[in-house]
Scaffold this motif. Structure first.
Motif, short mmCIF file in Angstrom:
data_model
loop_
_atom_site.label_atom_id
_atom_site.label_comp_id
_atom_site.label_asym_id
_atom_site.label_seq_id
_atom_site.Cartn_x
_atom_site.Cartn_y
_atom_site.Cartn_z
N ASP A 105 0.81 -1.22 0.00
CA ASP A 105 0.00 0.00 0.00
C ASP A 105 0.85 1.27 0.00
O ASP A 105 0.34 2.35 -0.28
N HIS A 157 1.26 -3.49 8.69
CA HIS A 157 1.16 -2.57 9.83
C HIS A 157 1.62 -1.17 9.42
O HIS A 157 1.00 -0.17 9.80
N GLY A 160 -0.91 0.49 7.11
CA GLY A 160 -2.06 1.01 7.83
C GLY A 160 -1.73 2.10 8.83
O GLY A 160 -2.61 2.58 9.54
N HIS A 162 -0.38 1.91 11.64
CA HIS A 162 -0.89 1.48 12.93
C HIS A 162 -0.10 2.05 14.10
O HIS A 162 -0.68 2.43 15.13
N ASN A 203 -8.23 -4.74 15.84
CA ASN A 203 -8.46 -4.20 14.50
C ASN A 203 -7.17 -4.08 13.70
O ASN A 203 -7.15 -4.34 12.50
N HIS A 204 -6.10 -3.69 14.36
CA HIS A 204 -4.83 -3.53 13.65
C HIS A 204 -4.29 -4.87 13.15
O HIS A 204 -3.73 -4.96 12.05
N ASP A 207 -6.33 -5.96 10.23
CA ASP A 207 -6.02 -5.11 9.08
C ASP A 207 -4.66 -5.46 8.49
O ASP A 207 -4.50 -5.50 7.26
N LYS A 210 -5.00 -8.61 6.49
CA LYS A 210 -5.67 -8.36 5.21
C LYS A 210 -4.73 -7.70 4.21
O LYS A 210 -4.62 -8.12 3.06
N ARG A 211 -4.04 -6.67 4.68
CA ARG A 211 -3.09 -5.97 3.81
C ARG A 211 -1.94 -6.89 3.41
O ARG A 211 -1.48 -6.88 2.27
#
Length: 286
Positions: A105, A157, A160, A162, A203-204, A207, A210-211
């Motif tokens: 990302d 991580h 995101g 995070h 949540n992190h 996430d 998923k990423r």
């Protein structure tokens, strides 16, 4: 009356017209803040300032994040994080990491992958693209795809942001945010503490999984390697730190399996166990 005198008179009148309304506004504001409900007025001001600063942290530029990440990295290396210096192992990990970054990302962030000389099965990430992998984890992986799955998770991580979000929350909880901003040294110290303590966030973690799976898939690695590596560690009966935080590893495995089923891929790279052992041979000999 000459032009200079006219301009002076005009300026004086204009200044007075501006000055008195301004004084009125300030007086009215002070009366509002000091009357009737002083406690409420006092409580709202720091909350407003905190909200402004939280927004500043969440909008930290890439350049600022990398600079703080460098200083956190230096603190880690000055403490108890000892790097594994074998050039071949480090080059191999860098190659895998950069292949994943290109499909992540945040492909333009200057990621740094470092091997930590530690037998514990662990990995973590800090600000600005700094990723750390223990030698114990590299040895435990059976193939490149499994190692890549862990690296992809840590890249997730960073993708995101995070740790930036955790820093903001920790600073808010500790009352360290002011209207002027969060002190740079305090920000570095908070980042260092978070990296060492590896706090979990439901949540992190979801996430990052998923990423990470998306990055792993885009890079052509076999998707199931993420599941097989997690399952392997669970069967050992000693879940490492980077997997021990909530949510439960079993829940994460099930969600990853569902994601693979809904987004199948033909990517099959990284499953050759013998090639992997050859690539980390220097580590196995040490």
């Amino acid at each position: 009356m000459n032009n200079r005198e006219s301009l002076y008179i005009y300026y004086t009148v204009f200044r007075r017209r501006l000055f008195y309304p301004l004084i009125s506004v300030l007086v009215a504001l002070s009366i509002c803040l000091s009357s009737a409900l002083p406690s409420q007025a006092f409580d709202w001001v720091p909350l407003i300032f905190q909200g402004v600063q939280a927004l500043q942290l969440s909008n930290m530029s890439d350049r600022q994040e990398v600079e703080i990440g460098k200083q956190i990295n230096q603190q880690l290396l000055d403490s108890d994080v000892r790097l594994y210096r074998d050039a071949n192992i480090n080059r191999y990990v860098q190659q895998i990491g950069q292949r994943l970054v290109a499909n992540s990302d945040r492909p333009n962030l200057p990621f740094t992958f470092q091997v930590v000389d530690d037998d514990k099965i662990n990995a973590f990430a800090t600000l600005g693209g700094f990723v750390y992998l223990n030698t114990g984890l590299i040895e435990t992986a059976e193939n490149e795809a499994e190692l890549a799955s862990v690296i992809a998770h840590e890249i997730g991580h960073i993708g995101g942001r995070h740790l930036v979000k955790q820093m903001r929350q920790k600073a808010l909880d500790a009352g360290l945010l002011t209207a002027a901003g969060l002190d740079r040294n305090r920000a570095i110290q908070i980042g260092y503490q978070l990296a060492r303590n590896l706090p979990g966030s439901r949540n992190h973690e979801f996430d990052a999984d998923k990423r990470g799976l998306r990055t792993l898939t885009r890079s052509g690695y076999n998707q199931t390697a993420m599941v097989s590596f997690m399952q392997k560690l669970v069967k050992k009966g000693s879940v490492p730190t980077f997997l021990s935080t909530h949510p439960a590893t079993g829940d994460r495995i099930n969600i990853i399996k569902k994601a693979i089923n809904t987004q199948p891929s033909n990517g099959n790279d990284g499953l050759d166990n013998s090639t992997y052992k050859t690539n980390i041979q220097a580590l196995l000999r040490s």
